[in-house]
Scaffold this active site. Structure first.
Site, PDB file in Angstrom:
ATOM      1  N   ASP A   7       0.880  -1.172   0.000  1.00 47.05           N
ATOM      2  CA  ASP A   7       0.000   0.000   0.000  1.00 47.05           C
ATOM      3  C   ASP A   7       0.912   1.215   0.000  1.00 47.05           C
ATOM      4  O   ASP A   7       2.126   1.101   0.225  1.00 47.05           O
ATOM      5  CB  ASP A   7      -0.900  -0.015   1.243  1.00 47.05           C
ATOM      6  CG  ASP A   7      -1.956   1.089   1.256  1.00 47.05           C
ATOM      7  OD1 ASP A   7      -2.172   1.720   0.200  1.00 47.05           O
ATOM      8  OD2 ASP A   7      -2.556   1.328   2.317  1.00 47.05           O
ATOM      9  N   SER A   8       0.331   2.380  -0.225  1.00 49.82           N
ATOM     10  CA  SER A   8       1.134   3.593  -0.098  1.00 49.82           C
ATOM     11  C   SER A   8       1.494   3.858   1.357  1.00 49.82           C
ATOM     12  O   SER A   8       2.566   4.377   1.661  1.00 49.82           O
ATOM     13  CB  SER A   8       0.376   4.788  -0.675  1.00 49.82           C
ATOM     14  OG  SER A   8      -0.835   4.995   0.030  1.00 49.82           O
ATOM     15  N   GLY A  40      -2.987   8.708  -4.452  1.00 53.45           N
ATOM     16  CA  GLY A  40      -4.221   9.114  -5.122  1.00 53.45           C
ATOM     17  C   GLY A  40      -4.060  10.249  -6.121  1.00 53.45           C
ATOM     18  O   GLY A  40      -4.588  10.174  -7.238  1.00 53.45           O
ATOM     19  N   CYS A  70      -4.848  -1.787  -1.276  1.00 52.32           N
ATOM     20  CA  CYS A  70      -5.107  -0.387  -1.605  1.00 52.32           C
ATOM     21  C   CYS A  70      -6.095  -0.343  -2.754  1.00 52.32           C
ATOM     22  O   CYS A  70      -5.838  -0.926  -3.819  1.00 52.32           O
ATOM     23  CB  CYS A  70      -3.797   0.299  -1.992  1.00 52.32           C
ATOM     24  SG  CYS A  70      -3.987   1.994  -2.585  1.00 52.32           S
ATOM     25  N   ASN A  71      -7.215   0.323  -2.549  1.00 52.61           N
ATOM     26  CA  ASN A  71      -8.214   0.413  -3.608  1.00 52.61           C
ATOM     27  C   ASN A  71      -7.677   1.180  -4.813  1.00 52.61           C
ATOM     28  O   ASN A  71      -7.889   0.775  -5.968  1.00 52.61           O
ATOM     29  CB  ASN A  71      -9.479   1.091  -3.079  1.00 52.61           C
ATOM     30  CG  ASN A  71     -10.140   0.303  -1.971  1.00 52.61           C
ATOM     31  OD1 ASN A  71      -9.875   0.549  -0.799  1.00 52.61           O
ATOM     32  ND2 ASN A  71     -10.972  -0.655  -2.308  1.00 52.61           N
ATOM     33  N   THR A  72      -6.974   2.282  -4.561  1.00 47.34           N
ATOM     34  CA  THR A  72      -6.481   3.110  -5.665  1.00 47.34           C
ATOM     35  C   THR A  72      -5.458   2.353  -6.498  1.00 47.34           C
ATOM     36  O   THR A  72      -5.498   2.388  -7.739  1.00 47.34           O
ATOM     37  CB  THR A  72      -5.857   4.400  -5.108  1.00 47.34           C
ATOM     38  OG1 THR A  72      -6.847   5.120  -4.372  1.00 47.34           O
ATOM     39  CG2 THR A  72      -5.339   5.285  -6.226  1.00 47.34           C
ATOM     40  N   CYS A 177     -12.122   2.542   1.380  1.00 45.28           N
ATOM     41  CA  CYS A 177     -10.677   2.814   1.405  1.00 45.28           C
ATOM     42  C   CYS A 177     -10.110   1.990   2.547  1.00 45.28           C
ATOM     43  O   CYS A 177     -10.690   1.965   3.640  1.00 45.28           O
ATOM     44  CB  CYS A 177     -10.414   4.302   1.620  1.00 45.28           C
ATOM     45  SG  CYS A 177      -8.678   4.729   1.946  1.00 45.28           S
ATOM     46  N   THR A 178      -8.998   1.332   2.318  1.00 44.12           N
ATOM     47  CA  THR A 178      -8.470   0.429   3.346  1.00 44.12           C
ATOM     48  C   THR A 178      -8.100   1.167   4.631  1.00 44.12           C
ATOM     49  O   THR A 178      -8.186   0.594   5.719  1.00 44.12           O
ATOM     50  CB  THR A 178      -7.242  -0.344   2.813  1.00 44.12           C
ATOM     51  OG1 THR A 178      -6.263   0.581   2.313  1.00 44.12           O
ATOM     52  CG2 THR A 178      -7.647  -1.285   1.685  1.00 44.12           C
ATOM     53  N   HIS A 179      -7.724   2.438   4.524  1.00 40.11           N
ATOM     54  CA  HIS A 179      -7.424   3.200   5.737  1.00 40.11           C
ATOM     55  C   HIS A 179      -8.642   3.304   6.653  1.00 40.11           C
ATOM     56  O   HIS A 179      -8.511   3.340   7.882  1.00 40.11           O
ATOM     57  CB  HIS A 179      -6.957   4.620   5.386  1.00 40.11           C
ATOM     58  CG  HIS A 179      -5.523   4.721   4.992  1.00 40.11           C
ATOM     59  ND1 HIS A 179      -5.036   4.265   3.785  1.00 40.11           N
ATOM     60  CD2 HIS A 179      -4.447   5.244   5.647  1.00 40.11           C
ATOM     61  CE1 HIS A 179      -3.740   4.501   3.704  1.00 40.11           C
ATOM     62  NE2 HIS A 179      -3.345   5.101   4.820  1.00 40.11           N
TER      63      HIS A 179
END
Length: 272
Positions: A7-8, A40, A70-72, A177-179
């Site tokens: 992920d970022s 993003g 991460c969805n993005t 969003c995973t966050h």
């Protein structure tokens, strides 16, 4: 077995904790990109380059599967990641849980980043899985950043703003969003106030993604296995400990529990 997640930032904690709960004997590699986040606002080309960099750093450690938590990154880079990693390393993307939410037949709110809200990608998922369902897309500007930096005041502010945009008669909430899965409790509290205490059903992706990763490598859940799983953390390819922000969340503390650590390489894997 060894499962890598990328992920970022620290949005990968929810899926990593889900893997840890299903297989406490699995070694985990967490590869994120604090030097390059947020992803993003980047162009698709730039985001894909960053995603490939952190994926290849994780691949240097020989995982059996890679979760794109991460969805993005799933939207913009999944094809490139699969082309680079598979068939040697199965790559599992993360999709917002719109399908199970819509299947319940109630009124659905999808909380997502502003870039995802209204995007062709999300609208496509709604057409495919929620045709005829009352769906409200709720943009959550600043929430992922607030979660990333473990800023409770900013979390409270951004959650309240998103709650105000959520219909009070909603029945199901998709955390897109995973966050956001790391702050489900504040979200629940804000929406309880918004809906007058109505019992809402929340839909995250972490558990489903963890289960899919195990299926892809032919493994099943074994939550009672000996907790021998190790943890390796790469921050923009550099070996590290979990960031301090990660330890403010229950998922981070679970992952940081006392288990044997994998030996770290003397130098970070080279970015490619």
């Amino acid at each position: 077995m060894k499962i890598a997640l990328m992920d970022s930032g620290i949005g990968l904690l929810a899926a990593a904790a889900a893997v840890r709960r299903l297989r406490p004997d699995a070694d985990l590699v967490l590869s994120s990109d604090p030097d390059g986040m947020p992803w993003g606002p980047r162009t698709t080309e730039s985001l894909t380059d960053r995603a490939l960099m952190v994926a290849r750093a994780a691949a240097e450690l020989g995982p059996d599967a890679l979760i794109v938590a991460c969805n993005t990154a799933t939207v913009h880079a999944l094809d490139a990641l699969r082309a680079a990693m598979e068939p040697g390393i199965p790559v599992i993307g993360t999709v917002p849980a719109i399908k199970p939410a819509a299947a319940r037949g109630g009124k659905v709110a999808i909380w997502a980043t502003p870039g995802t809200t209204g995007s062709p990608y999300q609208r496509g998922l709604i057409r495919s899985f929620a045709e005829g369902v009352d769906v409200t897309e709720v943009p959550c500007p600043g929430l992922a950043d607030a979660v990333q930096w473990a800023d409770p005041d900013a979390v409270a502010r951004t959650v309240a703003a998103a709650a105000a945009l959520t219909p009070p008669d909603v029945t199901d909430v998709v955390l897109g969003c995973t966050h956001y899965e790391l702050v489900e409790d504040p979200i629940r509290a804000a929406l309880a106030e918004r809906t007058g205490g109505a019992a809402l059903t929340y839909h995250g992706s972490a558990d489903a993604v963890a289960a899919q990763a195990l299926r892809r490598i032919g493994a099943g859940p074994a939550p009672a296995a000996d907790p021998t799983g190790t943890l390796t953390v790469l921050l923009t390819t550099r070996p590290s400990a979990l960031p301090a922000e990660a330890l403010t969340y229950a998922e981070g503390r679970l992952l940081d529990a006392a288990t044997p650590a994998l030996p770290l390489p003397a130098e970070a894997p080279a970015a490619r």
